[in-house]
Design a protein around this motif. Structure first.
Motif, PDB file in Angstrom:
ATOM      1  N   GLY A   1      48.693   1.038  36.903  1.00 35.86           N
ATOM      2  CA  GLY A   1      47.806   1.894  37.669  1.00 35.86           C
ATOM      3  C   GLY A   1      47.301   1.284  38.956  1.00 35.86           C
ATOM      4  O   GLY A   1      46.601   1.951  39.720  1.00 35.86           O
ATOM      5  N   GLU A   2      47.642   0.016  39.214  1.00 39.47           N
ATOM      6  CA  GLU A   2      47.125  -0.676  40.396  1.00 39.47           C
ATOM      7  C   GLU A   2      48.219  -1.008  41.403  1.00 39.47           C
ATOM      8  O   GLU A   2      47.921  -1.537  42.483  1.00 39.47           O
ATOM      9  CB  GLU A   2      46.440  -1.973  39.976  1.00 39.47           C
ATOM     10  N   LEU A   3      49.471  -0.735  41.069  1.00 37.20           N
ATOM     11  CA  LEU A   3      50.585  -1.127  41.914  1.00 37.20           C
ATOM     12  C   LEU A   3      51.361   0.100  42.384  1.00 37.20           C
ATOM     13  O   LEU A   3      51.545   1.061  41.619  1.00 37.20           O
ATOM     14  CB  LEU A   3      51.554  -2.040  41.137  1.00 37.20           C
ATOM     15  N   LYS A   4      51.819   0.045  43.619  1.00 37.69           N
ATOM     16  CA  LYS A   4      52.791   1.034  44.103  1.00 37.69           C
ATOM     17  C   LYS A   4      54.157   0.389  43.919  1.00 37.69           C
ATOM     18  O   LYS A   4      54.455  -0.637  44.545  1.00 37.69           O
ATOM     19  CB  LYS A   4      52.543   1.356  45.573  1.00 37.69           C
ATOM     20  N   ILE A   5      54.986   0.949  43.046  1.00 38.01           N
ATOM     21  CA  ILE A   5      56.292   0.371  42.736  1.00 38.01           C
ATOM     22  C   ILE A   5      57.376   1.324  43.216  1.00 38.01           C
ATOM     23  O   ILE A   5      57.413   2.488  42.802  1.00 38.01           O
ATOM     24  CB  ILE A   5      56.442   0.105  41.226  1.00 38.01           C
ATOM     25  N   THR A   6      58.237   0.819  44.081  1.00 37.38           N
ATOM     26  CA  THR A   6      59.334   1.626  44.620  1.00 37.38           C
ATOM     27  C   THR A   6      60.660   1.037  44.176  1.00 37.38           C
ATOM     28  O   THR A   6      60.897  -0.167  44.326  1.00 37.38           O
ATOM     29  CB  THR A   6      59.284   1.657  46.158  1.00 37.38           C
ATOM     30  N   VAL A   7      61.519   1.875  43.614  1.00 37.90           N
ATOM     31  CA  VAL A   7      62.877   1.479  43.253  1.00 37.90           C
ATOM     32  C   VAL A   7      63.829   2.259  44.139  1.00 37.90           C
ATOM     33  O   VAL A   7      63.893   3.491  44.067  1.00 37.90           O
ATOM     34  CB  VAL A   7      63.190   1.761  41.771  1.00 37.90           C
ATOM     35  N   MET A   8      64.551   1.550  44.998  1.00 34.69           N
ATOM     36  CA  MET A   8      65.589   2.173  45.821  1.00 34.69           C
ATOM     37  C   MET A   8      66.912   1.984  45.100  1.00 34.69           C
ATOM     38  O   MET A   8      67.324   0.853  44.824  1.00 34.69           O
ATOM     39  CB  MET A   8      65.625   1.540  47.212  1.00 34.69           C
ATOM     40  N   THR A   9      67.583   3.079  44.781  1.00 37.66           N
ATOM     41  CA  THR A   9      68.749   3.019  43.900  1.00 37.66           C
ATOM     42  C   THR A   9      69.655   4.214  44.106  1.00 37.66           C
ATOM     43  O   THR A   9      69.264   5.223  44.697  1.00 37.66           O
ATOM     44  CB  THR A   9      68.270   2.958  42.427  1.00 37.66           C
ATOM     45  N   ASP A  10      70.875   4.095  43.585  1.00 37.80           N
ATOM     46  CA  ASP A  10      71.783   5.242  43.522  1.00 37.80           C
ATOM     47  C   ASP A  10      71.892   5.753  42.086  1.00 37.80           C
ATOM     48  O   ASP A  10      72.740   6.588  41.788  1.00 37.80           O
ATOM     49  CB  ASP A  10      73.168   4.861  44.060  1.00 37.80           C
ATOM     50  N   ALA A  11      71.031   5.240  41.200  1.00 38.14           N
ATOM     51  CA  ALA A  11      71.061   5.631  39.783  1.00 38.14           C
ATOM     52  C   ALA A  11      69.643   5.952  39.298  1.00 38.14           C
ATOM     53  O   ALA A  11      69.082   5.238  38.452  1.00 38.14           O
ATOM     54  CB  ALA A  11      71.681   4.518  38.947  1.00 38.14           C
ATOM     55  N   PRO A  12      69.027   7.006  39.825  1.00 40.22           N
ATOM     56  CA  PRO A  12      67.631   7.307  39.477  1.00 40.22           C
ATOM     57  C   PRO A  12      67.417   7.616  38.006  1.00 40.22           C
ATOM     58  O   PRO A  12      66.314   7.433  37.476  1.00 40.22           O
ATOM     59  CB  PRO A  12      67.304   8.526  40.351  1.00 40.22           C
ATOM     60  N   GLU A  13      68.477   8.057  37.316  1.00 42.16           N
ATOM     61  CA  GLU A  13      68.338   8.436  35.908  1.00 42.16           C
ATOM     62  C   GLU A  13      67.955   7.264  35.019  1.00 42.16           C
ATOM     63  O   GLU A  13      67.423   7.455  33.921  1.00 42.16           O
ATOM     64  CB  GLU A  13      69.636   9.075  35.404  1.00 42.16           C
ATOM     65  N   PHE A  14      68.210   6.040  35.471  1.00 42.12           N
ATOM     66  CA  PHE A  14      67.898   4.872  34.650  1.00 42.12           C
ATOM     67  C   PHE A  14      66.406   4.524  34.650  1.00 42.12           C
ATOM     68  O   PHE A  14      65.986   3.633  33.917  1.00 42.12           O
ATOM     69  CB  PHE A  14      68.690   3.654  35.131  1.00 42.12           C
ATOM     70  N   TYR A  15      65.607   5.229  35.444  1.00 47.74           N
ATOM     71  CA  TYR A  15      64.193   4.853  35.595  1.00 47.74           C
ATOM     72  C   TYR A  15      63.239   5.960  35.145  1.00 47.74           C
ATOM     73  O   TYR A  15      62.035   5.886  35.382  1.00 47.74           O
ATOM     74  CB  TYR A  15      63.929   4.437  37.053  1.00 47.74           C
ATOM     75  N   ARG A  16      63.775   6.961  34.447  1.00 45.76           N
ATOM     76  CA  ARG A  16      62.943   8.078  33.995  1.00 45.76           C
ATOM     77  C   ARG A  16      61.884   7.635  32.989  1.00 45.76           C
ATOM     78  O   ARG A  16      60.779   8.164  32.963  1.00 45.76           O
ATOM     79  CB  ARG A  16      63.822   9.166  33.376  1.00 45.76           C
ATOM     80  N   HIS A  17      62.231   6.650  32.155  1.00 42.26           N
ATOM     81  CA  HIS A  17      61.296   6.208  31.125  1.00 42.26           C
ATOM     82  C   HIS A  17      59.993   5.674  31.730  1.00 42.26           C
ATOM     83  O   HIS A  17      58.930   5.753  31.113  1.00 42.26           O
ATOM     84  CB  HIS A  17      61.957   5.114  30.267  1.00 42.26           C
ATOM     85  N   LEU A  18      60.075   5.151  32.946  1.00 37.04           N
ATOM     86  CA  LEU A  18      58.886   4.580  33.587  1.00 37.04           C
ATOM     87  C   LEU A  18      57.979   5.650  34.177  1.00 37.04           C
ATOM     88  O   LEU A  18      56.840   5.355  34.551  1.00 37.04           O
ATOM     89  CB  LEU A  18      59.314   3.590  34.669  1.00 37.04           C
ATOM     90  N   GLY A  19      58.475   6.864  34.264  1.00 37.68           N
ATOM     91  CA  GLY A  19      57.651   7.998  34.654  1.00 37.68           C
ATOM     92  C   GLY A  19      56.949   7.817  35.979  1.00 37.68           C
ATOM     93  O   GLY A  19      57.515   7.338  36.965  1.00 37.68           O
ATOM     94  N   ALA A  20      55.667   8.166  35.987  1.00 36.51           N
ATOM     95  CA  ALA A  20      54.881   8.131  37.219  1.00 36.51           C
ATOM     96  C   ALA A  20      54.522   6.713  37.653  1.00 36.51           C
ATOM     97  O   ALA A  20      53.946   6.529  38.729  1.00 36.51           O
ATOM     98  CB  ALA A  20      53.609   8.948  37.032  1.00 36.51           C
TER      99      ALA A  20
END
Length: 288
Positions: free
Chosen positions: A31-50
């Motif tokens: 809740g305290e960090l802005k985390i950005t993942v730049m990727t061509d495989a967005p489906e792998f990061y759905r579990h991390l949600g918001a």
């Protein structure tokens, strides 16, 4: 603080590593960090949600980021440039996927808030490094100017598994790194460590460099050892249908000290292992 990951391709282990690295940061800073993942495989990061913002980078953008000299690792500097433009007021920390947070997140934040740039650890003055690649690189750059910076025997090569850019003068530092990188490519300097050296020189010139090693583990030399427990952790999460909160709780039982974070494997050992596999391949192999 903004965290930035750049993860591309179909190698699932790279995405496992990035996912696990993010969890180690969320454990201290949910809740305290802005985390950005730049990727061509967005489906792998759905579990991390918001908890993460996934930014899809397509092949055309990657080709553009490689620049006129088609140098792939230039994309790391371009990703830093984009992230800093999107949130210029935040200190920025780029992380390779094979990293984890084991030190104090508040102390790490304080380093960046104080205006200190970070890279994982110093590897030594380029003029004194022993490998063939580094000796050749030093011969190519010594006494010359790249991106307006004259390279001297005092310039240090830093490991770029973690790159921290304070908000103060962030655009200036990143722009200088990009100019140095392009000049190195233009003069056909040995390419393997170009973006790493460009970032090290630029950040040292503009903001001054400190080591991120007290806070961040970078297991680049022991990936094969770490991949198994990380994969087991994430597959267990999937099979048990754990929530993100449950994953963070489960990290309390993960033994971070059971595996080496770094080890040196002699080239002779690697050559012998490869020779053994060629001379005595598996027998009785069957396929469906």
């Amino acid at each position: 603080m903004q965290l930035l990951y750049l993860v591309f391709g179909t190698n699932i282990q790279n995405h496992f590593q990035a996912h696990f690295s993010i969890l180690t940061f969320l454990r201290q800073g949910l809740g305290e960090l802005k985390i950005t993942v730049m990727t061509d495989a967005p489906e792998f990061y759905r579990h991390l949600g918001a908890a993460v913002a996934v930014q899809v980078i397509d092949k055309d953008t990657l080709r553009e980021w490689e620049g006129e000299f088609k140098f792939f690792w230039r994309v790391k500097i371009k990703a830093l440039e984009l992230a800093a433009r999107q949130a210029p007021e935040l200190p920025l920390l780029y992380l390779d996927s094979d990293t984890l947070l084991y030190g104090s997140l508040p102390a790490l934040r304080q380093e960046l808030a104080a205006g200190h740039a970070l890279m994982h650890e110093p590897e030594g003055r380029l003029s004194a490094l022993p490998s063939k690649t580094e000796r050749r690189m030093w011969q190519q750059v010594q006494g010359q100017t790249f991106g307006s910076v004259a390279i001297t025997p005092q310039h240090v090569m830093w490991n770029a598994g973690a790159v921290g850019v304070p908000a103060q003068r962030n655009h200036e530092a990143i722009a200088l790194a990009l100019r140095i990188c392009d000049d190195l490519c233009r003069r056909q300097v040995t390419p393997r460590l170009i973006e790493q050296f460009a970032l090290a020189v630029a950040l040292a010139e503009v903001q001054g460099l400190h080591s991120a090693k007290p806070y961040i583990g970078h297991y680049w030399s022991t990936k094969e050892l770490w991949n198994e427990p990380i994969s087991r952790f994430l597959l267990t999460s999937h099979l048990q249908n754990r929530t993100l909160a449950q994953d963070l709780e489960a990290l309390d039982s993960f033994d971070f000290q059971a595996l080496p974070i770094k080890q040196r494997v002699r080239n002779t050992q690697s050559r012998l292992e490869n020779l053994t596999r060629r001379l005595w391949p598996p027998q009785g192999v069957e396929f469906l």
